[in-house]
Design an enzyme around this catalytic site. Structure first.
Site, mmCIF file in Angstrom:
data_model
loop_
_atom_site.group_PDB
_atom_site.id
_atom_site.type_symbol
_atom_site.label_atom_id
_atom_site.label_comp_id
_atom_site.label_asym_id
_atom_site.label_seq_id
_atom_site.Cartn_x
_atom_site.Cartn_y
_atom_site.Cartn_z
ATOM 1 N N ALA A 1 -3.017 8.252 4.523
ATOM 2 C CA ALA A 1 -2.043 7.979 3.462
ATOM 3 C C ALA A 1 -0.912 8.994 3.529
ATOM 4 C CB ALA A 1 -2.740 8.046 2.108
ATOM 5 N N GLY B 1 0.868 -1.185 0.000
ATOM 6 C CA GLY B 1 0.000 0.000 0.000
ATOM 7 C C GLY B 1 0.898 1.226 0.000
ATOM 8 N N TYR B 2 0.378 2.332 0.496
ATOM 9 C CA TYR B 2 1.165 3.570 0.465
ATOM 10 C C TYR B 2 2.474 3.421 1.244
ATOM 11 C CZ TYR B 2 -2.955 5.719 -1.484
ATOM 12 O OH TYR B 2 -4.005 6.018 -2.307
ATOM 13 N N GLU C 1 -17.212 11.039 2.208
ATOM 14 C CA GLU C 1 -16.770 11.023 0.808
ATOM 15 C C GLU C 1 -17.608 10.024 -0.002
ATOM 16 O OE1 GLU C 1 -12.403 10.608 0.735
ATOM 17 O OE2 GLU C 1 -12.400 12.772 0.421
HETATM 18 P P1 FAD Z 1 -2.931 0.366 2.553
HETATM 19 O O1 FAD Z 1 -2.716 1.478 1.603
HETATM 20 O O2 FAD Z 1 -4.319 -0.019 2.877
HETATM 21 O O3 FAD Z 1 -2.150 -0.908 1.999
HETATM 22 C C1 FAD Z 1 -2.088 -2.152 2.646
HETATM 23 C C2 FAD Z 1 -1.582 -3.152 1.621
HETATM 24 O O4 FAD Z 1 -1.373 -4.406 2.283
HETATM 25 C C3 FAD Z 1 -2.585 -3.435 0.487
HETATM 26 O O5 FAD Z 1 -1.897 -3.437 -0.744
HETATM 27 C C4 FAD Z 1 -3.138 -4.817 0.819
HETATM 28 O O6 FAD Z 1 -3.519 -5.546 -0.329
HETATM 29 C C5 FAD Z 1 -1.927 -5.452 1.496
HETATM 30 N N1 FAD Z 1 -2.272 -6.537 2.406
HETATM 31 C C6 FAD Z 1 -3.186 -6.533 3.405
HETATM 32 N N2 FAD Z 1 -3.190 -7.720 4.043
HETATM 33 C C7 FAD Z 1 -2.266 -8.481 3.426
HETATM 34 C C8 FAD Z 1 -1.792 -9.794 3.649
HETATM 35 N N3 FAD Z 1 -2.266 -10.560 4.621
HETATM 36 N N4 FAD Z 1 -0.829 -10.276 2.847
HETATM 37 C C9 FAD Z 1 -0.304 -9.505 1.844
HETATM 38 N N5 FAD Z 1 -0.703 -8.260 1.604
HETATM 39 C C10 FAD Z 1 -1.662 -7.748 2.383
HETATM 40 N N6 FAD Z 1 -5.813 9.277 3.717
HETATM 41 C C11 FAD Z 1 -5.319 10.482 3.342
HETATM 42 O O7 FAD Z 1 -4.234 10.877 3.800
HETATM 43 N N7 FAD Z 1 -5.982 11.275 2.453
HETATM 44 C C12 FAD Z 1 -7.141 10.903 1.885
HETATM 45 O O8 FAD Z 1 -7.722 11.642 1.088
HETATM 46 C C13 FAD Z 1 -7.690 9.641 2.250
HETATM 47 N N8 FAD Z 1 -8.829 9.208 1.674
HETATM 48 C C14 FAD Z 1 -9.306 7.965 1.981
HETATM 49 C C15 FAD Z 1 -10.463 7.532 1.330
HETATM 50 C C16 FAD Z 1 -10.976 6.268 1.616
HETATM 51 C C17 FAD Z 1 -12.217 5.805 0.903
HETATM 52 C C18 FAD Z 1 -10.320 5.439 2.555
HETATM 53 C C19 FAD Z 1 -10.870 4.060 2.842
HETATM 54 C C20 FAD Z 1 -9.176 5.861 3.209
HETATM 55 C C21 FAD Z 1 -8.651 7.129 2.919
HETATM 56 N N9 FAD Z 1 -7.487 7.608 3.538
HETATM 57 C C22 FAD Z 1 -6.981 8.836 3.193
HETATM 58 C C23 FAD Z 1 -6.749 6.754 4.489
HETATM 59 C C24 FAD Z 1 -5.629 6.027 3.733
HETATM 60 O O9 FAD Z 1 -6.139 5.375 2.601
HETATM 61 C C25 FAD Z 1 -4.897 5.015 4.609
HETATM 62 O O10 FAD Z 1 -4.449 5.669 5.771
HETATM 63 C C26 FAD Z 1 -3.690 4.439 3.834
HETATM 64 O O11 FAD Z 1 -4.139 3.684 2.753
HETATM 65 C C27 FAD Z 1 -2.815 3.591 4.751
HETATM 66 O O12 FAD Z 1 -1.732 3.105 4.030
HETATM 67 P P2 FAD Z 1 -1.107 1.684 4.385
HETATM 68 O O13 FAD Z 1 0.121 1.542 3.549
HETATM 69 O O14 FAD Z 1 -0.991 1.525 5.847
HETATM 70 O O15 FAD Z 1 -2.222 0.637 3.946
HETATM 71 P P1 NAD Z 2 -13.105 7.405 11.324
HETATM 72 O O1 NAD Z 2 -12.730 6.670 12.543
HETATM 73 O O2 NAD Z 2 -12.404 8.663 11.002
HETATM 74 O O3 NAD Z 2 -14.667 7.708 11.330
HETATM 75 C C1 NAD Z 2 -15.613 6.740 11.730
HETATM 76 C C2 NAD Z 2 -16.890 7.417 12.153
HETATM 77 O O4 NAD Z 2 -17.836 6.410 12.483
HETATM 78 C C3 NAD Z 2 -16.711 8.299 13.386
HETATM 79 O O5 NAD Z 2 -17.271 9.559 13.130
HETATM 80 C C4 NAD Z 2 -17.448 7.516 14.476
HETATM 81 O O6 NAD Z 2 -18.022 8.368 15.457
HETATM 82 C C5 NAD Z 2 -18.508 6.787 13.665
HETATM 83 N N1 NAD Z 2 -19.042 5.600 14.341
HETATM 84 C C6 NAD Z 2 -18.351 4.704 15.101
HETATM 85 N N2 NAD Z 2 -19.197 3.766 15.591
HETATM 86 C C7 NAD Z 2 -20.440 4.061 15.124
HETATM 87 C C8 NAD Z 2 -21.718 3.468 15.270
HETATM 88 N N3 NAD Z 2 -21.892 2.378 16.013
HETATM 89 N N4 NAD Z 2 -22.758 4.040 14.638
HETATM 90 C C9 NAD Z 2 -22.600 5.138 13.881
HETATM 91 N N5 NAD Z 2 -21.410 5.755 13.709
HETATM 92 C C10 NAD Z 2 -20.338 5.218 14.315
HETATM 93 O O7 NAD Z 2 -12.939 6.343 10.123
HETATM 94 P P2 NAD Z 2 -12.873 6.578 8.552
HETATM 95 O O8 NAD Z 2 -13.803 7.647 8.123
HETATM 96 O O9 NAD Z 2 -12.972 5.241 7.931
HETATM 97 O O10 NAD Z 2 -11.395 7.113 8.334
HETATM 98 C C11 NAD Z 2 -10.280 6.269 8.625
HETATM 99 C C12 NAD Z 2 -9.015 7.081 8.493
HETATM 100 O O11 NAD Z 2 -8.812 7.452 7.126
HETATM 101 C C13 NAD Z 2 -9.050 8.379 9.297
HETATM 102 O O12 NAD Z 2 -7.796 8.614 9.833
HETATM 103 C C14 NAD Z 2 -9.363 9.427 8.256
HETATM 104 O O13 NAD Z 2 -8.815 10.687 8.588
HETATM 105 C C15 NAD Z 2 -8.705 8.859 7.016
HETATM 106 N N6 NAD Z 2 -9.425 9.326 5.815
HETATM 107 C C16 NAD Z 2 -9.056 10.545 5.320
HETATM 108 C C17 NAD Z 2 -9.738 11.056 4.245
HETATM 109 C C18 NAD Z 2 -9.336 12.398 3.695
HETATM 110 O O14 NAD Z 2 -8.361 12.966 4.181
HETATM 111 N N7 NAD Z 2 -10.022 12.919 2.695
HETATM 112 C C19 NAD Z 2 -10.784 10.325 3.660
HETATM 113 C C20 NAD Z 2 -11.136 9.089 4.201
HETATM 114 C C21 NAD Z 2 -10.439 8.604 5.296
#
Ligand code: FAD
Ligand code: NAD
Length: 396
Positions: free
Chosen positions: A313, A12-13, A169
């Site tokens: 990320a 991942g990242y 989002e």
């Molecule tokens: P990941 O990027 O999730 O990567 C984990 C990797 O491990 C994956 O490639 C997966 O396939 C692999 N993996 C998992 N288990 C196994 C296994 N058992 N064996 C082998 N490989 C495995 N953060 C921001 O900063 N800005 C944003 O705008 C933002 N937007 C987001 C939007 C969404 C919809 C979501 C869900 C999250 C967002 N986040 C954002 C949070 C961000 O995506 C995560 O914090 C970030 O991806 C974490 O990076 P990572 O490398 O820890 O894990």
């Molecule tokens: P989060 O933990 O940030 O939000 C989860 C939300 O679910 C909270 O508001 C919490 O109060 C609510 N919740 C928990 N239990 C609940 C229940 N039983 N019923 C109803 N609501 C409940 O998790 P996320 O949104 O998945 O984000 C995960 C991480 O990824 C965070 O660090 C976030 O900052 C990051 N992220 C960043 C972006 C961005 O920067 N654009 C976008 C997506 C995610």
């Protein structure tokens, strides 16, 4: 002396940036680097709300891992990690293969945090991989088709549990996709309901209240019904039950209620908080100088607030950059540099052309914030794969 072995688990990242930065700065044959990932592609987790709603092709959100590697420097193994045996310095894959290491980088990301809420694991979707978002997209379309035959309102009632950034989002994208689906399936848009349910007294708890109000106004106008201070207590095959006893019938519940570290780490015997390991300033797991943890499975404390940094990320990428340099320093007998996050801000999209953000102290809204979001998304492509990946995948 034998060549030191670095094993990176997860592309991942955090893991991928560690690998590409290592390959940039290392000499050939100086280190034996292996990167392991479940899939042979990297997906852009931060974009996944879009393909989940069906507003972006899932293929646009992934790239072949080997296309980003110099395979003479970094060996890639497509495999799923099953177990880490820290005392034996080995990772075991699901196919039984054993990989030994001198240094391991654990970058396995997160899992949905369900807080033990009954039925979530069984009946709710979550936004966590290309495969999971394909399933959500197909399920939504199928429910439109099914509604035409059965006319049951719960088929077109969509529940998003949790109004953190992922939930917000995702509902933003849904509000863009629903009108297209209504047209395609000849459905009256007033039949479709989108609920975003939040346990806390506000959506996006902890974020700037003015920006939160703006987001709620935009999304409410686009058709989202917010229910705040109403935790989901149970998820059933028929929908959700809230803490106040209300039941909402729905054939689609998407859980965005938070994340925890990958269970493999806890199972390996590391002490964790919500599955995350509190790492030291060099990203070491406690008492294990051969083990580094980056990304969502690492917990670091913000000294100013005395609270953990949220897993993002942004931080995972910065950790990967820092760690690649530190691994080479450790191998070359140099000095490691402590990891200090440099937060640039947060921008969240609210669907096409709309977003909110805090960049430094500056609040941004609407089309300016939406443009900034694209800049951030494109910048992360650059960090992963340079100009060529940016040209291939950039959001225009
Ligand atoms: P990941 O990027 O999730 O990567 C984990 C990797 O491990 C994956 O490639 C997966 O396939 C692999 N993996 C998992 N288990 C196994 C296994 N058992 N064996 C082998 N490989 C495995 N953060 C921001 O900063 N800005 C944003 O705008 C933002 N937007 C987001 C939007 C969404 C919809 C979501 C869900 C999250 C967002 N986040 C954002 C949070 C961000 O995506 C995560 O914090 C970030 O991806 C974490 O990076 P990572 O490398 O820890 O894990
Ligand atoms: P989060 O933990 O940030 O939000 C989860 C939300 O679910 C909270 O508001 C919490 O109060 C609510 N919740 C928990 N239990 C609940 C229940 N039983 N019923 C109803 N609501 C409940 O998790 P996320 O949104 O998945 O984000 C995960 C991480 O990824 C965070 O660090 C976030 O900052 C990051 N992220 C960043 C972006 C961005 O920067 N654009 C976008 C997506 C995610």
């Amino acid at each position: 002396m034998s060549t030191p072995k670095i094993l990176i688990l997860g592309a991942g990242y955090g893991g991928l940036v560690t690998a590409v930065r290592l390959q940039k700065h290392m000499n050939y044959n100086e280190v034996d680097v292996t990167l392991v990932n479940k899939h042979d592609y990297h997906y852009f987790t931060t974009w996944l709300h879009e393909p989940a709603a069906g507003t972006l092709d899932p293929d646009k959100c992934r790239v072949s891992i080997e296309s980003l590697l110099d395979t003479n420097k970094v060996k890639f193994i497509k495999g799923t990690v099953k177990e880490i045996k820290r005392e034996e310095k080995k990772a075991i894959l699901e196919n039984g293969e054993e990989l030994s290491y001198d240094y391991v980088v654990i970058a396995l990301g997160s899992e949905p945090e369900t807080f033990g809420i009954q039925g979530l694991k069984e009946y709710a979707f979550s936004i966590r991989s290309i495969n999971s978002v394909r399933q959500i997209r197909e399920h939504i379309e199928y429910n439109f088709a099914k509604y035409k035959m059965e006319k049951r309102p719960e088929l077109l009632t969509f529940i998003v549990g949790g109004a953190g950034f992922t939930g917000i989002e995702f509902v933003g994208e849904l509000t863009d996709r629903i009108p297209e689906l209504c047209e395609e399936f000849d459905v009256d848009p007033s039949v479709v309901k989108i609920y975003n349910i939040e346990a806390a007294p506000t959506v996006l708890p902890g974020f700037d209240p003015e920006l939160v109000n703006y987001a709620m106004e935009v999304l409410s106008r686009k058709g989202v019904t917010f229910k705040i201070s109403t935790p989901i207590k149970e998820c059933t095959p028929d929908g959700v039950v809230l803490a106040d006893g209300e039941e909402i019938k729905s054939n689609t519940v998407v859980w965005t209620g938070g994340v925890r570290g990958n269970a493999i780490i806890e199972n390996a015997g590391f002490e964790t908080m919500r599955g995350r390991v509190k790492v030291d300033e060099y990203l070491h797991a406690p008492n294990h100088d051969d083990t580094f943890i980056v990304g969502d499975s690492a917990l670091i404390i913000n000294e100013e607030t005395n609270r953990p940094y949220p897993p993002t990320a942004q931080i995972a990428i910065q950790q990967g950059e820092n760690l690649a340099q530190n691994l080479l320093a450790a191998i070359r007998g140099g000095q490691m540099k402590p990891f200090v996050p440099s937060l640039k801000g947060t921008v969240a999209s609210l669907g096409k052309g709309e977003a909110i953000g805090l960049v430094g102290d500056k609040k941004i809204y609407g089309s300016t914030a939406a443009l900034m979001k694209k800049v951030i998304d494109n910048r992360s492509l650059y960090m992963l794969g340079g100009l060529s990946l940016m040209l291939k995948k950039a959001k225009l």
